[in-house]
Scaffold this motif. Structure first.
Motif, mmCIF file in Angstrom:
data_model
loop_
_atom_site.group_PDB
_atom_site.id
_atom_site.type_symbol
_atom_site.label_atom_id
_atom_site.label_comp_id
_atom_site.label_asym_id
_atom_site.label_seq_id
_atom_site.Cartn_x
_atom_site.Cartn_y
_atom_site.Cartn_z
ATOM 1 N N VAL A 130 0.632 -1.416 0.440
ATOM 2 C CA VAL A 130 0.125 -0.249 -0.104
ATOM 3 C C VAL A 130 0.838 1.163 0.341
ATOM 4 C CG1 VAL A 130 -1.449 1.636 1.666
ATOM 5 C CG2 VAL A 130 -2.125 -0.663 1.003
ATOM 6 N N GLU A 131 1.626 0.909 0.851
ATOM 7 C CA GLU A 131 2.910 2.736 1.537
ATOM 8 C C GLU A 131 3.210 2.799 -0.573
ATOM 9 O OE1 GLU A 131 5.473 1.403 3.894
ATOM 10 O OE2 GLU A 131 4.619 1.546 5.390
ATOM 11 N N HIS A 132 3.865 1.524 -1.111
ATOM 12 C CA HIS A 132 4.762 1.811 -2.416
ATOM 13 C C HIS A 132 3.399 2.309 -3.975
ATOM 14 C CE1 HIS A 132 7.930 -0.385 -0.591
ATOM 15 N NE2 HIS A 132 8.686 0.402 -1.990
ATOM 16 N N LEU A 133 2.427 2.108 -3.569
ATOM 17 C CA LEU A 133 1.728 2.263 -4.098
ATOM 18 C C LEU A 133 1.041 3.770 -4.176
ATOM 19 C CD1 LEU A 133 -0.686 1.915 -6.965
ATOM 20 C CD2 LEU A 133 -1.980 0.851 -4.938
ATOM 21 N N GLU A 134 0.802 3.772 -2.937
ATOM 22 C CA GLU A 134 0.321 5.400 -2.864
ATOM 23 C C GLU A 134 1.156 6.198 -2.942
ATOM 24 O OE1 GLU A 134 -2.530 5.356 1.631
ATOM 25 O OE2 GLU A 134 -0.351 5.801 1.775
ATOM 26 N N GLU A 135 2.652 5.340 -2.880
ATOM 27 C CA GLU A 135 3.560 6.987 -3.235
ATOM 28 C C GLU A 135 3.838 6.885 -4.780
ATOM 29 O OE1 GLU A 135 9.168 7.003 -3.587
ATOM 30 O OE2 GLU A 135 7.689 5.259 -2.011
ATOM 31 N N TRP A 136 3.636 6.258 -5.617
ATOM 32 C CA TRP A 136 3.344 5.485 -6.888
ATOM 33 C C TRP A 136 2.205 7.194 -7.685
ATOM 34 C CZ3 TRP A 136 -0.640 4.781 -10.499
ATOM 35 C CH2 TRP A 136 0.136 4.393 -11.848
ATOM 36 N N CYS A 137 1.089 6.241 -7.212
ATOM 37 C CA CYS A 137 0.121 7.704 -7.320
ATOM 38 C C CYS A 137 0.852 9.104 -6.915
ATOM 39 C CB CYS A 137 -0.699 7.212 -5.970
ATOM 40 S SG CYS A 137 -1.810 5.930 -7.188
ATOM 41 N N GLU A 138 0.996 9.451 -6.037
ATOM 42 C CA GLU A 138 0.937 10.903 -5.325
ATOM 43 C C GLU A 138 1.829 11.542 -6.599
ATOM 44 O OE1 GLU A 138 2.006 12.650 -1.406
ATOM 45 O OE2 GLU A 138 1.917 10.360 -0.677
ATOM 46 N N GLN A 139 3.186 10.202 -7.373
ATOM 47 C CA GLN A 139 3.646 10.783 -8.424
ATOM 48 C C GLN A 139 3.369 11.401 -9.876
ATOM 49 O OE1 GLN A 139 7.008 8.332 -8.646
ATOM 50 N NE2 GLN A 139 7.782 8.517 -6.784
ATOM 51 N N LYS A 140 2.618 10.381 -10.231
ATOM 52 C CA LYS A 140 1.244 10.868 -11.234
ATOM 53 C C LYS A 140 0.185 11.991 -10.092
ATOM 54 C CE LYS A 140 2.995 7.605 -12.752
ATOM 55 N NZ LYS A 140 3.991 7.911 -14.290
ATOM 56 N N GLY A 141 -0.063 12.289 -9.470
ATOM 57 C CA GLY A 141 -0.474 13.661 -9.837
ATOM 58 C C GLY A 141 -1.692 13.816 -8.997
ATOM 59 N N ALA A 142 -2.040 12.179 -8.162
ATOM 60 C CA ALA A 142 -3.054 11.970 -7.683
ATOM 61 C C ALA A 142 -4.129 12.817 -6.515
ATOM 62 C CB ALA A 142 -3.398 10.452 -6.789
ATOM 63 N N LYS A 143 -4.538 13.263 -5.442
ATOM 64 C CA LYS A 143 -4.800 13.650 -4.923
ATOM 65 C C LYS A 143 -5.599 13.588 -3.280
ATOM 66 C CE LYS A 143 -3.890 17.830 -7.169
ATOM 67 N NZ LYS A 143 -2.775 18.590 -6.557
ATOM 68 N N TYR A 144 -5.819 12.596 -4.078
ATOM 69 C CA TYR A 144 -6.613 10.890 -3.375
ATOM 70 C C TYR A 144 -6.710 10.170 -3.743
ATOM 71 C CZ TYR A 144 -9.290 15.520 -1.417
ATOM 72 O OH TYR A 144 -9.612 17.058 -1.267
ATOM 73 N N ALA A 145 -6.835 9.743 -2.510
ATOM 74 C CA ALA A 145 -6.872 7.628 -3.232
ATOM 75 C C ALA A 145 -8.123 7.218 -2.078
ATOM 76 C CB ALA A 145 -5.512 6.978 -2.480
ATOM 77 N N TYR A 146 -8.660 5.962 -2.692
ATOM 78 C CA TYR A 146 -10.029 5.756 -2.498
ATOM 79 C C TYR A 146 -9.767 4.214 -2.623
ATOM 80 C CZ TYR A 146 -12.348 5.591 -7.183
ATOM 81 O OH TYR A 146 -12.864 4.903 -7.645
ATOM 82 N N ILE A 147 -10.390 3.300 -1.776
ATOM 83 C CA ILE A 147 -10.886 1.699 -2.014
ATOM 84 C C ILE A 147 -11.703 1.778 -1.189
ATOM 85 C CG2 ILE A 147 -8.260 1.398 -1.181
ATOM 86 C CD1 ILE A 147 -11.013 -0.518 1.173
ATOM 87 N N ALA A 148 -12.503 -0.177 -2.354
ATOM 88 C CA ALA A 148 -13.549 0.024 -1.957
ATOM 89 C C ALA A 148 -14.234 -1.950 -1.133
ATOM 90 C CB ALA A 148 -14.799 -0.638 -3.046
ATOM 91 N N THR A 149 -14.612 -1.877 -0.224
ATOM 92 C CA THR A 149 -15.072 -3.011 0.217
ATOM 93 C C THR A 149 -16.190 -2.908 0.939
ATOM 94 O OG1 THR A 149 -13.686 -4.416 1.929
ATOM 95 C CG2 THR A 149 -13.675 -2.078 2.548
ATOM 96 N N ASP A 150 -16.611 -4.592 1.460
ATOM 97 C CA ASP A 150 -18.179 -4.848 1.778
ATOM 98 C C ASP A 150 -17.638 -4.769 3.394
ATOM 99 O OD1 ASP A 150 -19.976 -7.134 3.004
ATOM 100 O OD2 ASP A 150 -20.353 -6.461 1.534
ATOM 101 N N TYR A 151 -19.534 -3.791 3.614
ATOM 102 C CA TYR A 151 -18.817 -3.248 5.127
ATOM 103 C C TYR A 151 -18.493 -4.592 6.352
ATOM 104 C CZ TYR A 151 -23.554 -5.097 6.431
ATOM 105 O OH TYR A 151 -24.302 -6.461 6.595
ATOM 106 N N THR A 152 -18.847 -5.580 5.378
ATOM 107 C CA THR A 152 -18.803 -7.357 6.983
ATOM 108 C C THR A 152 -16.921 -7.327 6.966
ATOM 109 O OG1 THR A 152 -19.087 -8.404 4.849
ATOM 110 C CG2 THR A 152 -21.120 -7.785 6.514
ATOM 111 N N ASN A 153 -16.611 -6.586 5.650
ATOM 112 C CA ASN A 153 -14.934 -6.951 6.257
ATOM 113 C C ASN A 153 -14.015 -5.997 6.644
ATOM 114 O OD1 ASN A 153 -12.644 -8.105 5.037
ATOM 115 N ND2 ASN A 153 -12.845 -7.326 3.055
ATOM 116 N N GLU A 154 -14.870 -6.219 7.742
ATOM 117 C CA GLU A 154 -13.901 -5.551 9.200
ATOM 118 C C GLU A 154 -12.415 -5.668 9.187
ATOM 119 O OE1 GLU A 154 -15.297 -6.631 13.275
ATOM 120 O OE2 GLU A 154 -17.519 -6.225 13.013
ATOM 121 N N PRO A 155 -11.992 -6.660 9.019
ATOM 122 C CA PRO A 155 -10.042 -7.183 8.729
ATOM 123 C C PRO A 155 -9.856 -5.326 8.116
ATOM 124 C CG PRO A 155 -10.964 -8.428 9.302
ATOM 125 C CD PRO A 155 -12.477 -7.395 9.058
ATOM 126 N N SER A 156 -10.076 -5.732 6.748
ATOM 127 C CA SER A 156 -10.039 -4.656 5.699
ATOM 128 C C SER A 156 -10.265 -3.478 5.730
ATOM 129 C CB SER A 156 -10.601 -4.516 4.670
ATOM 130 O OG SER A 156 -9.879 -4.071 2.759
#
Length: 401
Positions: A130-156
């Protein structure tokens, strides 16, 4: 869906094991020749679901990166462990420009497909990816990052909200209509028109640019080979008076676009008893023998099946709910003629008025698909996370699904 961010609990290893593991793990960009077979093997071991209970399994078609290759800016990272380069984790990401409401556009990153080998969990591998991917996304100009998961997936949810600083942002509803053995009837007073991509783009930009996550590159989506078309349902009495070439929108209509996921992934339900499978097969046989009864037969979800994804749903005017329902039935009939298509699916914001008009099976649908978001650019003057939204509509990009 199992394609989205997933995480599972695992016994915590000793601290010294975590430290040595982190030192031995290398994150690098996916290379098809080097990683394809290893990634497929690892992901096959990460099926979502509890032992002995039904689970929904996702089978990516072709190269593992096919899930994101329809985004102009995308990447897939793998985590390798040890001298032999054992693939122990993977994550995908893309960057796109979307509306955050009021036709204001911003670059965002979408993180998906985080997987860690079952034998290597709770060792910090997911965090490193996740840390490496966020760094790559910032380099590409992303201001925000988001993820999607089911509400029952508490670990995620806990992983991203507590460890990485994401916030629960929006909650969506997934609606699923199984494809039956018989055609769905369409009211004789309604006609369905296929709109050309240029007109579809114009209408979407006019009507939905204020919605959250409306993609700036909507033209690329509408012209993609996986897009089966944009369709509009109108009362037949308008047919002689309305010319779609003018771009003028009729006063009473419903519209949507259809995305074919069959070439990207297929789904399959596993862990169901033979008795249940036999019962479900019996309903399908009876439905095909006596289609006039229009029985709610249970689809064959126990073998791999594809889905049609509906997006850009919008309706206006008198009896617009009837028009939208008829349009969904029209797509159902399209899916029936497409061998291997087992369901028609859409995802909508919980305040979207279209929700009430979309036919679906509640037993297949789920009410809370949670989107979590994080501000990557601390210098961004406006904070989307706390500003709220003036529109009840969330545009779900079919490439995200």
């Amino acid at each position: 869906m199992s394609l989205k961010i997933a995480a599972e609990s695992w016994p915590k290893p000793p601290l010294e094991t975590v430290q040595s593991m982190n030192e031995a793990v290398v994150v690098r960009e996916y290379d098809e020749e080097r990683h394809k077979i290893a990634v497929e093997k690892m992901e096959s071991l990460c099926e979502v679901g509890q032992k002995g209970k039904p689970s929904l399994v996702t089978d990516l078609m072709g190269d593992p990166i096919c899930r994101i290759r329809h985004f102009p800016i995308h990447i897939m990272l793998v985590a390798e462990y040890g001298e032999e380069g054992e693939v122990v984790g993977v994550i995908r990401g893309c960057v796109k420009t979307v509306a955050r409401g009021s036709s204001v556009y911003v670059k965002v990153a979408y993180l998906l497909g985080l997987r860690v080998s079952p034998t290597r969990r709770r060792l910090g591998i997911g965090a490193k990816l996740v840390e490496h991917l966020e760094e790559w996304c910032e380099q590409k100009g992303a201001k925000y990052a988001y993820i999607a998961t089911d509400y029952t997936n508490e670990p995620s949810i806990n992983l991203f909200t507590k460890k990485f600083g994401y916030s629960k942002f929006r909650t969506l509803t997934m609606l699923v209509q199984p494809v039956h053995a018989h055609y769905k009837p369409i009211t004789s007073s309604i006609t369905v028109i296929r709109l050309p991509p240029c007109l579809s783009r114009s209408i979407y930009n006019r009507l939905l640019s204020n919605s959250e996550f409306h993609p700036k590159d909507i033209d690329l989506i509408l012209s993609n080979k996986l897009n089966l078309g944009t369709f509009m349902a109108i009362p037949k009495r308008y047919l002689s008076k309305w010319d779609p070439k003018t771009g003028i929108i009729p006063p009473n209509f419903a519209m949507l676009s259809v995305w074919n996921t069959k070439e990207v992934f297929k789904l399959q339900v596993k862990g169901v008893s033979p008795l249940t499978q036999t019962f479900c097969a019996g309903t399908r046989i009876l439905d095909s023998w006596v289609p006039c009864l229009r029985l709610p037969s249970f689809p064959d979800v126990f073998k791999p099946f594809g889905v049609y994804f509906l997006y850009g749903l919008h309706m206006e005017g008198k009896n617009s709910r009837v028009l939208m329902r008829s349009l969904c039935e029209f797509v159902h009939n399209m899916a029936k003629d497409d061998d291997g298509c087992g369901a028609v699916v859409t995802e909508l914001g919980q305040r979207d008025p279209v929700r009430e008009a979309v036919p679906h099976w509640s037993k297949f649908s789920w009410a809370e698909d949670v989107w979590c978001i994080k501000k990557l650019d601390k210098c961004e003057p406006l904070d989307w996370i706390i500003s709220g939204s003036s529109s009840p509509v969330i545009f779900v990009d079919p490439r995200d699904f």
